[in-house]
Design a protein around this motif. Structure first.
Motif, mmCIF file in Angstrom:
data_model
loop_
_atom_site.group_PDB
_atom_site.id
_atom_site.type_symbol
_atom_site.label_atom_id
_atom_site.label_comp_id
_atom_site.label_asym_id
_atom_site.label_seq_id
_atom_site.Cartn_x
_atom_site.Cartn_y
_atom_site.Cartn_z
ATOM 1 N N UNK A 10 50.282 82.956 17.551
ATOM 2 C CA UNK A 10 50.654 82.921 18.968
ATOM 3 C C UNK A 10 50.650 81.500 19.532
ATOM 4 N N UNK A 11 50.035 80.576 18.827
ATOM 5 C CA UNK A 11 49.972 79.200 19.322
ATOM 6 C C UNK A 11 51.068 78.378 18.668
ATOM 7 N N UNK A 12 50.698 77.501 17.756
ATOM 8 C CA UNK A 12 51.658 76.559 17.184
ATOM 9 C C UNK A 12 52.056 76.860 15.753
ATOM 10 N N UNK A 13 51.371 77.765 15.110
ATOM 11 C CA UNK A 13 51.554 77.963 13.673
ATOM 12 C C UNK A 13 53.006 78.167 13.265
ATOM 13 N N UNK A 14 53.751 78.937 14.023
ATOM 14 C CA UNK A 14 55.138 79.223 13.665
ATOM 15 C C UNK A 14 56.088 78.083 14.014
ATOM 16 N N UNK A 15 55.611 77.122 14.784
ATOM 17 C CA UNK A 15 56.468 76.031 15.230
ATOM 18 C C UNK A 15 56.315 74.764 14.394
ATOM 19 N N UNK A 16 55.373 74.774 13.460
ATOM 20 C CA UNK A 16 55.110 73.597 12.636
ATOM 21 C C UNK A 16 55.861 73.714 11.327
ATOM 22 N N UNK A 17 56.547 72.662 10.971
ATOM 23 C CA UNK A 17 57.291 72.582 9.728
ATOM 24 C C UNK A 17 56.347 72.839 8.543
ATOM 25 N N UNK A 18 56.832 73.500 7.504
ATOM 26 C CA UNK A 18 55.980 73.869 6.373
ATOM 27 C C UNK A 18 55.389 72.649 5.667
ATOM 28 N N UNK A 19 56.130 71.559 5.599
ATOM 29 C CA UNK A 19 55.606 70.344 4.962
ATOM 30 C C UNK A 19 54.477 69.760 5.808
#
Length: 82
Positions: free
Chosen positions: A9-18
């Motif tokens: 719900x925070x930033x996890x899905x918005x951060x590039x995998x690298x």
């Protein structure tokens, strides 16, 4: 930082995998360092914190900037309170 990385719900899905992998590796190394250096000086702890921040802060800043830009494109006003 670790909880932020794991919270969808925070930033996890918005951060590039690298970037996510770099942050996770940095956090793992820092925790291992803490386990082995519990009697270190305050300056050593501060130095280690700066190392972690040097990896994490630019990524988080970029995520917030991208999020603000996306909000602006959606017609929402940017939130400068971050």
């Amino acid at each position: 930082m670790r909880s932020t990385m794991n919270d969808k719900d925070k930033l996890a899905d918005k951060i590039d995998s690298i970037d996510k992998e770099n942050i996770e590796n940095t956090l793992k190394e820092a925790l291992e360092w803490l386990d082995h250096n519990q009697n270190a000086d305050k300056d050593d702890f501060d130095d280690k914190l700066k190392e972690v921040e040097a990896v994490c802060n630019p990524v988080i800043k970029q995520v917030y900037e991208n999020s603000s830009a996306a909000d602006s494109q959606d017609g929402e006003e940017p939130n400068d309170e971050l």
